[in-house]
Write an enzyme that holds these catalytic residues in place. Structure first.
Site, mmCIF file in Angstrom:
data_model
loop_
_atom_site.group_PDB
_atom_site.id
_atom_site.type_symbol
_atom_site.label_atom_id
_atom_site.label_comp_id
_atom_site.label_asym_id
_atom_site.label_seq_id
_atom_site.Cartn_x
_atom_site.Cartn_y
_atom_site.Cartn_z
ATOM 1 N N VAL A 30 0.842 -1.204 0.000
ATOM 2 C CA VAL A 30 0.000 0.000 0.000
ATOM 3 C C VAL A 30 0.873 1.249 0.000
ATOM 4 C CG1 VAL A 30 -1.658 1.334 1.361
ATOM 5 C CG2 VAL A 30 -1.934 -1.144 1.126
ATOM 6 N N THR A 105 -1.153 -4.213 9.160
ATOM 7 C CA THR A 105 -2.023 -4.511 10.319
ATOM 8 C C THR A 105 -2.505 -5.958 10.163
ATOM 9 O OG1 THR A 105 -3.918 -3.707 9.065
ATOM 10 C CG2 THR A 105 -2.845 -2.128 10.537
ATOM 11 N N THR A 140 -5.529 -0.194 6.700
ATOM 12 C CA THR A 140 -6.883 -0.593 7.105
ATOM 13 C C THR A 140 -6.867 -0.928 8.583
ATOM 14 O OG1 THR A 140 -7.174 -1.491 4.894
ATOM 15 C CG2 THR A 140 -8.758 -2.189 6.565
ATOM 16 N N ASN A 243 -14.623 -4.458 1.761
ATOM 17 C CA ASN A 243 -13.921 -5.750 1.651
ATOM 18 C C ASN A 243 -14.791 -6.903 2.109
ATOM 19 O OD1 ASN A 243 -11.705 -4.694 0.472
ATOM 20 N ND2 ASN A 243 -10.277 -5.200 2.107
ATOM 21 N N LEU A 285 -17.441 -12.206 -9.734
ATOM 22 C CA LEU A 285 -18.343 -13.347 -9.494
ATOM 23 C C LEU A 285 -17.706 -14.630 -9.986
ATOM 24 C CD1 LEU A 285 -21.965 -12.157 -10.459
ATOM 25 C CD2 LEU A 285 -21.163 -12.872 -8.194
ATOM 26 N N CYS A 295 -5.711 -9.253 2.455
ATOM 27 C CA CYS A 295 -6.722 -8.257 2.828
ATOM 28 C C CYS A 295 -8.090 -8.821 3.187
ATOM 29 C CB CYS A 295 -6.861 -7.235 1.704
ATOM 30 S SG CYS A 295 -5.357 -6.325 1.421
HETATM 31 C C1 UDX Z 1 -8.856 -6.662 -2.350
HETATM 32 C C2 UDX Z 1 -9.901 -5.649 -2.775
HETATM 33 O O1 UDX Z 1 -10.314 -5.948 -4.110
HETATM 34 C C3 UDX Z 1 -9.310 -4.232 -2.746
HETATM 35 O O2 UDX Z 1 -10.290 -3.297 -3.072
HETATM 36 C C4 UDX Z 1 -8.795 -3.962 -1.331
HETATM 37 O O3 UDX Z 1 -8.213 -2.675 -1.238
HETATM 38 C C5 UDX Z 1 -7.757 -5.005 -0.958
HETATM 39 O O4 UDX Z 1 -8.307 -6.328 -1.051
HETATM 40 P P1 UDX Z 1 -6.832 -7.903 -3.448
HETATM 41 O O5 UDX Z 1 -6.839 -8.682 -2.164
HETATM 42 O O6 UDX Z 1 -5.554 -7.363 -3.973
HETATM 43 O O7 UDX Z 1 -7.832 -6.623 -3.303
HETATM 44 O O8 UDX Z 1 -7.365 -8.866 -4.564
HETATM 45 P P2 UDX Z 1 -8.765 -9.197 -5.238
HETATM 46 O O9 UDX Z 1 -8.581 -9.009 -6.687
HETATM 47 O O10 UDX Z 1 -9.862 -8.511 -4.576
HETATM 48 O O11 UDX Z 1 -8.888 -10.794 -4.934
HETATM 49 C C6 UDX Z 1 -8.957 -11.225 -3.600
HETATM 50 C C7 UDX Z 1 -9.126 -12.745 -3.595
HETATM 51 O O12 UDX Z 1 -10.419 -13.089 -4.104
HETATM 52 C C8 UDX Z 1 -8.119 -13.485 -4.467
HETATM 53 O O13 UDX Z 1 -7.735 -14.690 -3.813
HETATM 54 C C9 UDX Z 1 -8.905 -13.798 -5.731
HETATM 55 O O14 UDX Z 1 -8.451 -14.975 -6.382
HETATM 56 C C10 UDX Z 1 -10.305 -14.015 -5.183
HETATM 57 N N1 UDX Z 1 -11.366 -13.732 -6.146
HETATM 58 C C11 UDX Z 1 -11.505 -12.467 -6.632
HETATM 59 C C12 UDX Z 1 -12.237 -14.753 -6.532
HETATM 60 O O15 UDX Z 1 -12.104 -15.892 -6.091
HETATM 61 N N2 UDX Z 1 -13.240 -14.471 -7.409
HETATM 62 C C13 UDX Z 1 -13.409 -13.216 -7.920
HETATM 63 O O16 UDX Z 1 -14.324 -13.026 -8.725
HETATM 64 C C14 UDX Z 1 -12.512 -12.186 -7.530
#
Ligand code: UDX
Length: 467
Positions: A30, A105, A140, A243, A285, A295
């Site tokens: 971040v 955090t 966060t 989140n 989805l 996160c």
């Molecule tokens: C997330 C939030 O999207 C972001 O806004 C916040 O600031 C930080 O946390 P990030 O953790 O980097 O971002 O990744 P993200 O793309 O959200 O995916 C998170 C997890 O969900 C991954 O393991 C991903 O594989 C999974 N995921 C995501 C799914 O299984 N299906 C989806 O459709 C989208």
């Protein structure tokens, strides 16, 4: 001069800002995006961190964390002395008008957020602030943490005169953090101090106006960026709610995928049908092994903890967490179903080891958790990833990995596709598995070319579709 030649296009003329900004935790996921982004807006940024290796790399315009498009921008900023990197936290604090706290955090064992780094920073701020400074909490943090920071600073300083604390939550996705910084869906600022709010408006004004001092491909002056000012608690809770909603969406579609499988549905068609409802939308989805990463799980557990501490029973959020835990077990069951009761010395190939596609971050990766579960049952696991092999070798030295998909597929009895990197959608299956014994393929993302699998008579299972 950096490797890349400075792009000589006329940059938008922009008077460099008078605001000196310090970012504490400035080499982290971040903090780095925040520091580079703010410097690109014309502010003078000092990014402070304790990780000497990362600081060295950053001074050379190289990043240990993968962020799309970061290095060329960092290169230009270093050449115009817009950003610098140091381990000197007291000096950074004393020279800044605004301090962004971007330290980690992580989750404690009980799910609560570990605020020790935030508290240590607050104590340094208390001891080093020597002029009015806006303390911006970018990390966060649970509701109530800002009060803790304010109390610590108030031990020696006067709120409103020497400092104000502001909540400015980040909504960055790893791997596309700069896009989310320069083209945010919204900027949220929480404070009860008009003086502090004015400083934040000045900080973000270039972004809202579409100005930068270096070339940033994502800044669009014509794009309206919603700028929301609210109180501290609402700003923090908005971040947690966002989140938690994203995690809920993932557990929701994974639960629908599980039901679909039981009754013979096709989850790909179901998701397409769902997404056509403008109230639902097609994004976010995608079913899979569940949500991993540093996160979503951490923030969901922190929100559940905050609810519990305030005598509120978050039944829905607990269900989201439970579904995510069960999802990994679903995938394990498919693998043991294909290999029979014993996994001992059975060869399992895992495609996609980072916590998602497009990142080299393996923190809280469910692929790594799957590897550990397979390893603990005696399976012989081999893995592939597009960006994260170095990080995997450091985290799990005993996990055999290769940068060649074909090497990983050779000899495999089961192949598990765990993310939607494009390299996995056009695999040559002809050499997969053992001679005369093609592997059983588990596609947790629904990204494989079914026709190619069928043409090679490869048995397969797509999560959420007919078993
Ligand atoms: C997330 C939030 O999207 C972001 O806004 C916040 O600031 C930080 O946390 P990030 O953790 O980097 O971002 O990744 P993200 O793309 O959200 O995916 C998170 C997890 O969900 C991954 O393991 C991903 O594989 C999974 N995921 C995501 C799914 O299984 N299906 C989806 O459709 C989208």
């Amino acid at each position: 001069m950096c490797k890349q030649q400075l792009i000589k296009e006329a940059l938008k003329p922009l008077a460099k800002s008078e605001i000196n900004i310090g970012v504490l935790g400035g080499a982290g996921y971040v903090g780095l995006v925040t520091g580079v982004g703010l410097a690109a807006l014309g502010h003078q940024v000092v990014s402070q961190d304790i990780d000497q290796n990362r600081l060295e790399m950053l001074r050379d315009a190289r990043s240990a964390v993968y962020e799309d498009g970061l290095e060329p921008i960092l290169c230009q900023l270093i050449d115009i002395d817009q950003i610098s990197f140091t381990d000197d936290q007291p000096g950074t604090i004393r020279s800044s008008d605004a301090i962004f706290i971007a330290v980690g955090t992580p989750s404690l064992a009980d799910g609560a957020a570990d605020l020790s780094a935030v508290i240590a920073v607050a104590e340094q701020l208390r001891d080093e602030i020597s002029k009015y400074t806006v303390v911006v909490v970018k990390s966060t943090v649970p509701v109530g943490t800002i009060d803790v920071v304010t109390d610590i600073l108030s031990q020696k300083l006067t709120p409103g005169e020497d400092f104000d604390v502001v909540s400015n939550p980040e909504f960055l996705r790893e791997g596309s953090g700069l896009i989310d910084f320069f083209a945010p869906s919204r900027i949220i600022v929480g404070s009860d101090s008009e003086r502090a709010m004015k400083v934040l408006r000045d900080i973000y004004e270039p972004l809202l106006e579409g100005h930068s001092v270096v070339n940033v491909p994502w800044i669009d002056a014509s794009r309206e960026i919603p700028y929301v000012e609210t109180d501290v608690t609402s700003a923090q809770l908005t971040k947690y709610a966002a989140n938690a909603y994203l995690a809920t969406r993932i557990s929701f579609i994974n639960e629908i995928a599980g039901i679909s499988e039981k009754v013979g549905g096709n989850i790909g068609d179901i998701v397409a049908g769902l997404g056509l409802d403008p109230r639902i939308g097609p994004g976010y989805l995608q079913p899979g092994i569940g949500f991993g990463g540093p996160c979503l799980d951490k923030d969901l557990r922190a929100l559940i903890t905050v609810a519990g501490e305030n005598s509120y029973d978050p039944v829905l959020l607990n269900g989201v967490l439970q579904r995510n835990e069960l999802q990994l077990r679903e995938v394990m069951n498919k693998i043991s179903g294909a290999l029979g009761s014993s996994l001992y010395q059975k060869r399992v190939a895992l495609l996609g080891l980072a916590f998602k596609e497009g990142t080299n971050d393996v923190r809280h990766s469910l692929s790594i958790r799957l590897y550990r579960a397979l390893r603990d049952q005696g399976a012989s696991v081999v893995g592939h990833d597009v960006l994260a092999l170095d990080e995997v070798k450091e985290l799990e030295p005993n996990l055999e990995v290769s940068s060649e998909v074909s090497d990983v597929l050779a000899g495999a009895e089961v192949v598990v596709v765990l993310n939607s990197e494009s390299v996995y959608t056009d695999i040559d299956w002809s050499s997969a598995g053992l001679p005369g014994q093609p592997p059983f393929v588990v596609d947790t993302r629904g990204v494989l070319d079914i026709a190619a699998l069928e043409a090679n008579e490869i048995p397969f299972y797509v999560l959420g579709s007919t078993a």
